[in-house]
Design a protein around this motif. Structure first.
Motif, PDB file in Angstrom:
ATOM      1  N   ALA A   1       0.832  -1.216   0.000  1.00 45.05           N
ATOM      2  CA  ALA A   1       0.000   0.000   0.000  1.00 45.05           C
ATOM      3  C   ALA A   1       0.864   1.262   0.000  1.00 45.05           C
ATOM      4  O   ALA A   1       0.420   2.332  -0.414  1.00 45.05           O
ATOM      5  CB  ALA A   1      -0.923   0.004   1.219  1.00 45.05           C
TER       6      ALA A   1
ATOM      7  N   ASP B   1     -13.005   0.583 -13.957  1.00 47.08           N
ATOM      8  CA  ASP B   1     -13.554   0.732 -12.595  1.00 47.08           C
ATOM      9  C   ASP B   1     -12.853  -0.244 -11.644  1.00 47.08           C
ATOM     10  O   ASP B   1     -13.506  -1.034 -10.946  1.00 47.08           O
ATOM     11  CB  ASP B   1     -15.068   0.498 -12.578  1.00 47.08           C
ATOM     12  CG  ASP B   1     -15.852   1.813 -12.701  1.00 47.08           C
ATOM     13  OD1 ASP B   1     -15.213   2.893 -12.716  1.00 47.08           O
ATOM     14  OD2 ASP B   1     -17.089   1.758 -12.782  1.00 47.08           O
TER      15      ASP B   1
ATOM     16  N   PRO C   1     -11.031   0.316  -8.769  1.00 45.10           N
ATOM     17  CA  PRO C   1     -11.067   0.437  -7.304  1.00 45.10           C
ATOM     18  C   PRO C   1     -12.398   0.016  -6.702  1.00 45.10           C
ATOM     19  O   PRO C   1     -13.462   0.282  -7.260  1.00 45.10           O
ATOM     20  CB  PRO C   1     -10.844   1.933  -7.055  1.00 45.10           C
ATOM     21  CG  PRO C   1     -10.252   2.470  -8.309  1.00 45.10           C
ATOM     22  CD  PRO C   1     -10.839   1.634  -9.413  1.00 45.10           C
ATOM     23  N   GLN C   2     -12.310  -0.616  -5.562  1.00 45.94           N
ATOM     24  CA  GLN C   2     -13.494  -0.780  -4.717  1.00 45.94           C
ATOM     25  C   GLN C   2     -13.300   0.185  -3.548  1.00 45.94           C
ATOM     26  O   GLN C   2     -13.589   1.362  -3.689  1.00 45.94           O
ATOM     27  CB  GLN C   2     -13.680  -2.242  -4.308  1.00 45.94           C
ATOM     28  CG  GLN C   2     -14.110  -3.095  -5.503  1.00 45.94           C
ATOM     29  CD  GLN C   2     -14.491  -4.515  -5.139  1.00 45.94           C
ATOM     30  OE1 GLN C   2     -14.874  -4.829  -4.028  1.00 45.94           O
ATOM     31  NE2 GLN C   2     -14.388  -5.404  -6.107  1.00 45.94           N
ATOM     32  N   CYS C   3     -12.776  -0.290  -2.428  1.00 42.45           N
ATOM     33  CA  CYS C   3     -12.546   0.687  -1.353  1.00 42.45           C
ATOM     34  C   CYS C   3     -11.484   1.684  -1.757  1.00 42.45           C
ATOM     35  O   CYS C   3     -11.480   2.822  -1.295  1.00 42.45           O
ATOM     36  CB  CYS C   3     -12.178  -0.015  -0.047  1.00 42.45           C
ATOM     37  SG  CYS C   3     -10.442  -0.475   0.118  1.00 42.45           S
ATOM     38  N   GLY C   4     -10.556   1.262  -2.613  1.00 36.41           N
ATOM     39  CA  GLY C   4      -9.567   2.182  -3.159  1.00 36.41           C
ATOM     40  C   GLY C   4      -8.310   2.351  -2.333  1.00 36.41           C
ATOM     41  O   GLY C   4      -7.345   2.969  -2.799  1.00 36.41           O
ATOM     42  N   TYR C   5      -8.306   1.828  -1.138  1.00 33.78           N
ATOM     43  CA  TYR C   5      -7.208   2.128  -0.220  1.00 33.78           C
ATOM     44  C   TYR C   5      -5.873   1.566  -0.700  1.00 33.78           C
ATOM     45  O   TYR C   5      -4.838   2.150  -0.454  1.00 33.78           O
ATOM     46  CB  TYR C   5      -7.557   1.582   1.169  1.00 33.78           C
ATOM     47  CG  TYR C   5      -6.640   2.054   2.258  1.00 33.78           C
ATOM     48  CD1 TYR C   5      -6.796   3.309   2.836  1.00 33.78           C
ATOM     49  CD2 TYR C   5      -5.603   1.247   2.719  1.00 33.78           C
ATOM     50  CE1 TYR C   5      -5.957   3.746   3.852  1.00 33.78           C
ATOM     51  CE2 TYR C   5      -4.763   1.671   3.731  1.00 33.78           C
ATOM     52  CZ  TYR C   5      -4.942   2.915   4.290  1.00 33.78           C
ATOM     53  OH  TYR C   5      -4.101   3.331   5.298  1.00 33.78           O
ATOM     54  N   CYS C   6      -5.901   0.422  -1.385  1.00 36.45           N
ATOM     55  CA  CYS C   6      -4.647  -0.172  -1.861  1.00 36.45           C
ATOM     56  C   CYS C   6      -4.205   0.410  -3.188  1.00 36.45           C
ATOM     57  O   CYS C   6      -3.119   0.106  -3.663  1.00 36.45           O
ATOM     58  CB  CYS C   6      -4.820  -1.681  -2.049  1.00 36.45           C
ATOM     59  SG  CYS C   6      -5.832  -2.094  -3.513  1.00 36.45           S
ATOM     60  N   GLN C   7      -5.077   1.200  -3.828  1.00 32.87           N
ATOM     61  CA  GLN C   7      -4.877   1.465  -5.257  1.00 32.87           C
ATOM     62  C   GLN C   7      -3.726   2.411  -5.572  1.00 32.87           C
ATOM     63  O   GLN C   7      -3.139   2.317  -6.647  1.00 32.87           O
ATOM     64  CB  GLN C   7      -6.176   1.939  -5.913  1.00 32.87           C
ATOM     65  CG  GLN C   7      -7.335   0.927  -5.839  1.00 32.87           C
ATOM     66  CD  GLN C   7      -7.103  -0.371  -6.617  1.00 32.87           C
ATOM     67  OE1 GLN C   7      -6.173  -0.476  -7.418  1.00 32.87           O
ATOM     68  NE2 GLN C   7      -7.952  -1.374  -6.358  1.00 32.87           N
ATOM     69  N   SER C   8      -3.371   3.309  -4.670  1.00 34.37           N
ATOM     70  CA  SER C   8      -2.184   4.130  -4.937  1.00 34.37           C
ATOM     71  C   SER C   8      -0.984   3.216  -5.136  1.00 34.37           C
ATOM     72  O   SER C   8      -0.198   3.380  -6.076  1.00 34.37           O
ATOM     73  CB  SER C   8      -1.885   5.060  -3.754  1.00 34.37           C
ATOM     74  OG  SER C   8      -2.904   6.013  -3.602  1.00 34.37           O
TER      75      SER C   8
ATOM     76  N   ARG D   1      -7.343  -6.280  -0.372  1.00 33.02           N
ATOM     77  CA  ARG D   1      -8.275  -7.059   0.451  1.00 33.02           C
ATOM     78  C   ARG D   1      -9.652  -7.110  -0.199  1.00 33.02           C
ATOM     79  O   ARG D   1     -10.441  -7.995   0.109  1.00 33.02           O
ATOM     80  CB  ARG D   1      -8.355  -6.486   1.868  1.00 33.02           C
ATOM     81  CG  ARG D   1      -7.074  -6.704   2.675  1.00 33.02           C
ATOM     82  CD  ARG D   1      -6.872  -8.149   3.102  1.00 33.02           C
ATOM     83  NE  ARG D   1      -7.889  -8.602   4.026  1.00 33.02           N
ATOM     84  CZ  ARG D   1      -8.065  -9.881   4.351  1.00 33.02           C
ATOM     85  NH1 ARG D   1      -7.314 -10.832   3.806  1.00 33.02           N
ATOM     86  NH2 ARG D   1      -9.002 -10.218   5.208  1.00 33.02           N
ATOM     87  N   CYS D   2      -9.967  -6.134  -1.062  1.00 30.80           N
ATOM     88  CA  CYS D   2     -11.231  -6.200  -1.811  1.00 30.80           C
ATOM     89  C   CYS D   2     -11.108  -7.165  -2.993  1.00 30.80           C
ATOM     90  O   CYS D   2     -12.093  -7.408  -3.678  1.00 30.80           O
ATOM     91  CB  CYS D   2     -11.629  -4.822  -2.331  1.00 30.80           C
ATOM     92  SG  CYS D   2     -11.848  -3.599  -1.034  1.00 30.80           S
ATOM     93  N   ALA D   3      -9.881  -7.647  -3.251  1.00 27.47           N
ATOM     94  CA  ALA D   3      -9.638  -8.605  -4.338  1.00 27.47           C
ATOM     95  C   ALA D   3     -10.075  -8.072  -5.696  1.00 27.47           C
ATOM     96  O   ALA D   3     -10.848  -8.700  -6.410  1.00 27.47           O
ATOM     97  CB  ALA D   3     -10.282  -9.965  -4.042  1.00 27.47           C
TER      98      ALA D   3
END
Ligand code: FES
Ligand code: FES
Lengths: 154, 720
Positions: A46, A94, A96-103, A134-136
């Motif tokens: 992350a 599209d 990202p889901q929660c987006g937190y890992c995406q950076s 974690r959102c896979a």
């Protein structure tokens, strides 16, 4: 200790303990919060930034280990053809889901495509395996990397 | 469809950019409409679902937490559909705390049980339709034409005969001064432009989340703010006895150390100083009330309990007689480990207060409970505690707490340092993995009897901690001593069997537990779907055809099973080229899912899942691509935990701390996913959780065809 870091193209002065991970220097000292904390032990990706272009886990990079003049690039400033193609593909799919890992995912994907413009599935696995989601969202991460590669080739 | 809206009440003019504010309230099944706006000229966002500005921006106020599952996009789709809005002009906000407007379950504002779309389908469409009707009325008055001659498309109002047109923004203020219509007509679904259409409503948050611009709680940095980490005991149930903060206070950046009910709070200028300060603490814990057992001992205790009669959670026919009548008895014991949710963003929250009013900002998933907890701790009236809900970096159930433990810790930490010092409380990943609130450890003892080629009887005794006993949600979920959400999926089968009985035991432990994406179905679907497979094969039946024979009373579930078998060209579960297929079904949260997994054994002995086919019936598919994403993500989430997930305990303390010990699915382990969504005009149900339950049993049923027994103790890597 006082350090001068080259972050996103500018020299920045910080006064922090030697063992402070680059992650917390970026986030708490320089207010560059696009880079995320997920584990602190180089297990999730992350916190991925580029150090002289190489994807690096900033949580496990103490500020004292940086060499003078080493260039730190974060999600806030990653740019150029490859970064634009990757981010456009991320939006088009599209991802990202929660987006937190995406950076972190985007930073790893940009580094992959700069090195390997036409990555195989194995190349994608190898480059992205260190980035947990974690959102896979992995199906879309793979698809977006492939679309970005195709667009860059065209 | 025409809906009567009773109880229209006050409304007032709005000035400025926020022209039109519409608020509806639907206290469970009712159709009460309130249209409210502020007479002061300030937008009264607190009671609203839609706000249209003179700048054409349509702001949708979303009552559900965006934690990745897509409600910002989904609820906006509902509004935009009926409003005939321009999707590019849609903006979103999380709703403030107000259970009369934003309840997710009766009287409670929270997101859970995959309830966002299900509880918003009528509400948000009515909000959109009402706003549209008022804009049309305003344009009709201005143009001196009949409202019915005005058409609306993509945020533009048109009167064809006079060739006039105008944008929403031009009429927003005039519309806000009109009477709210008594009734609005919702679209015939045949005329939907957005609902059910692919690629017309891309996620509203994709760009911000792909560029690092999306703001999470962890990113808050207010002037004078201190970062707080709390030292918690290793053993569950231990309490603080004494501590020595002298070394911690010498750490550069540490400002204060305070005892709070949950542990010892370290206040610092920044996260690194807080982490270092916490490491330097010397703490003695009072372990007199702590859990002392390890996981193995708990399992042994559960096994002993399972051999005794429990409270009856479900029964039909005479199970005792069915077993007494002879036949082949098949038995199995299943053990499910404690599981952490491990959302990518660990728990965190920001709080500022001045002694009379408080503002909390975080990914709040149960606003009603949390507001009460914050207020009680700070000694304030709930009305003086504002919660600004921020997007959350995942949850999987972790942020919805019946006991508001995180909000309580946040308030305690703020209270201990005193008013006027804003704090950001952060749980590290170690706090998260070691901090409990796990999916409970469960043990199931299953017995089946096969006679004359038929399944003649089935019993299941399950043992595990109640999810919700002792929390504010207990009255909702515990009925006659049975925690209904712990037994869901186990206490009534989708299979019509002559005799069935389910009993349960709910032992206590200081280890804290919580619902986890798909709740009781995480364990119930696994034991049910692997056991039925075993019994069907015992009777010589095909896993798909055999299930269908027993599913006459569950047509929607049978339908998804047929659909997935067709999608995957199911021709039995016999292996070919080292790969085998397994199937499973589950109804959860009103949605129906069937999955087929194709599996081989990897060179490392671990199962390798190549592909998963999935059929879903969740009623009207509001955003097909969000459904697809939730199916992909739900399958990955379920697979990672089935294969690797476990928080083992020794002497009442977890033996792992982070993702090195809590192995999580990685990209190379993610299967391909192919989905068919059943076309339906039934009101929509949720999709965040339902794809999870069938996955693990489908994989296990495939493994059984590869010469491995269906794993009875999870995670699967234990068997390789
Ligand atoms: S936070 Fe650096 S790898 Fe997880
Ligand atoms: S999008 Fe949520 S962790 Fe990756």
């Amino acid at each position: 200790m006082k350090y001068t870091l080259n972050v996103n193209g500018a020299d920045r002065q910080v006064d922090v303990d030697d063992d402070t991970p680059l992650l917390w220097v970026l986030r708490d000292e320089l207010q560059l919060t696009g880079t995320k904390y997920g584990c602190g032990i180089a297990m999730c990706g992350a916190c991925t930034v580029h150090l002289d272009g190489q994807p690096t886990r900033s949580c496990s990079t103490p500020v004292a280990s940086l060499t003078p003049g080493q260039k730190v690039t974060t999600i806030e400033a990653v740019d150029g053809r490859v970064a634009e193609a990757v981010q456009a593909a991320w939006v088009a799919h599209d991802v990202p889901q929660c987006g937190y890992c995406q950076s972190g995912q985007v930073m790893s994907a940009v580094a992959l495509l700069r090195d390997t413009p036409k990555p195989s599935d194995d190349d994608i696995d190898a480059a992205m395996s260190g980035n947990l989601c974690r959102c896979a969202t992995y199906v879309r991460i793979r698809a977006a990397i492939k679309s970005a590669a195709a667009k860059l080739e065209a | 469809m025409t809906i009567k809206q009773a109880n229209l009440s006050r409304r007032a003019a709005l000035k400025g950019a926020a022209g039109l504010v519409i608020a509806l309230t639907l206290p469970l099944g009712g159709g009460k409409l309130l249209a409210q706006s502020a007479a002061t000229g300030k937008p009264l966002a607190v009671n609203a679902y839609v706000r249209i500005g003179s700048d054409d921006i349509v702001t949708v106020i979303v009552k559900h937490l965006e934690m990745g599952q897509g409600p910002l996009t989904g609820l906006s789709t509902l509004v935009a559909e009926e409003l005939d809005a321009d999707w590019s002009k849609i903006r979103t906000e999380h709703a403030p705390v107000d259970a009369t407007l934003y309840a997710g379950i009766p009287g409670i504002q929270m997101t859970g049980g995959s309830n966002a779309i299900a509880t918003s389908y009528d509400l948000m469409r009515r909000a959109g339709a009402t706003a549209r009707a008022m804009l049309v009325q305003a344009a009709a008055l201005a143009w001196k034409v009949k409202p019915e001659d005005i058409t609306v498309s993509q945020g533009v109002l048109r009167h064809a005969a006079s060739q006039r047109e105008g944008r929403f923004g031009q009429f927003a203020e005039a519309a806000s001064k009109l009477a709210v219509p008594q009734q609005v007509t919702l679209k015939d679904p045949a005329n939907f432009q957005l609902i059910g259409k692919d690629h017309r409503t891309p996620r509203v948050d994709a760009l911000a989340k792909s560029t690092g611009k999306a703001k999470f709680t962890l990113d808050i940095n207010a002037p004078g703010m201190l970062t707080v980490v709390v030292a918690h005991p290793d053993r569950f149930g231990a309490k603080l006895a004494s501590f020595d903060a002298s070394a911690a206070l010498k750490v550069n950046g540490v400002v204060a150390v305070k005892p709070i009910p949950s542990g010892v709070a370290v206040y610092a200028k920044g996260m690194w100083a807080a982490i270092k300060g916490r490491k330097a603490l010397k703490i003695t814990w009072d372990e007199s009330g702590a859990e002392t057992r390890g996981t193995e001992q708990m399992i042994a205790d559960y096994r002993a309990l399972a051999a005794t009669p429990g409270v009856v959670a479900g029964a039909s026919g005479d199970a005792a007689a069915a077993f007494a009548a002879g036949g082949k008895v098949i038995e199995a014991e299943y053990v499910f480990p404690y599981l952490a949710h491990a959302p990518m963003e660990p728990l965190d929250g920001y709080l500022q207060w001045d002694g009379t009013r408080a503002l909390a900002r975080y990914g709040c998933q149960a606003q009603t409970f949390d507001q009460g907890a914050l207020a009680m701790t700070l000694g304030l009236a709930p009305a003086n505690v504002e919660i600004e809900t921020l997007i959350a970096g995942g949850s999987f159930g972790r942020r919805a707490q019946g006991n508001s433990h995180f909000a309580l810790e946040l308030a305690e930490a703020a209270k201990a340092i005193g008013p006027n010092t804003p704090i950001k409380l952060v749980w590290t990943r170690e706090d998260d993995i070691r901090g409990g609130y796990y999916r409970p450890l469960f043990l199931h003892r299953m017995r089946g009897v096969v006679r004359d080629g038929q399944i003649a009887g089935w019993t299941n005794t399950l043992v595990g901690q109640s999810f919700m006993r002792g929390t504010a949600l207990e009255p909702y979920v515990v009925v006659n001593g049975v925690d209904m959400i712990a037994v869901e999926g186990a206490n009534n089968l989708p299979y019509d069997l002559p005799a069935f009985r389910c009993e349960a035991h709910f032992p206590s432990s200081p280890v804290s537990t919580l619902w986890w994406r798909s709740v009781g179905h995480t364990h119930a679907a696994y034991s049910r779907e692997t056991f039925i497979d075993r019994l069907l094969i015992e009777t010589g039946k095909d896993p798909v055809a055999g299930r269908l024979e027993l599913m006459g009373k569950h047509p929607r579930l049978a339908n998804v099973l047929k659909a997935v078998a067709e999608l995957a060209n199911w021709s039995g579960s016999e292996p070919a080229k080292g790969r085998a297929r397994g199937v499973a079904v589950a109804e959860s949260f009103g949605s129906y899912v069937a999955e087929i997994a194709e599996v081989s054994l990897g060179t490392n002995g671990e199962p390798k899942v190549h592909k998963v086919w999935c059929a879903v019936d969740c009623g009207v598919a509001v955003n097909p691509d969000v459904i697809r994403a939730q199916v992909e993500g739900g399958i990955g989430f379920a697979l990672g935990h089935a294969l690797y997930g476990e928080v083992p305990l020794e002497k009442g303390a977890p033996t792992i701390s982070n993702f090195d010990g809590y192995r999580s699915l990685r990209i190379e382990e993610m299967p391909a996913v192919e989905l068919v969504i059943i076309k339906s005009d039934v009101a929509p149900t949720g999709i965040g959780e339902p794809p999870v339950p069938p996955l693990a049993p489908a994989v296990a049923n495939a493994l059984a065809q590869l010469g491995k027994a269906r794993p009875t103790r999870l995670p699967f890597v234990r068997m390789s």
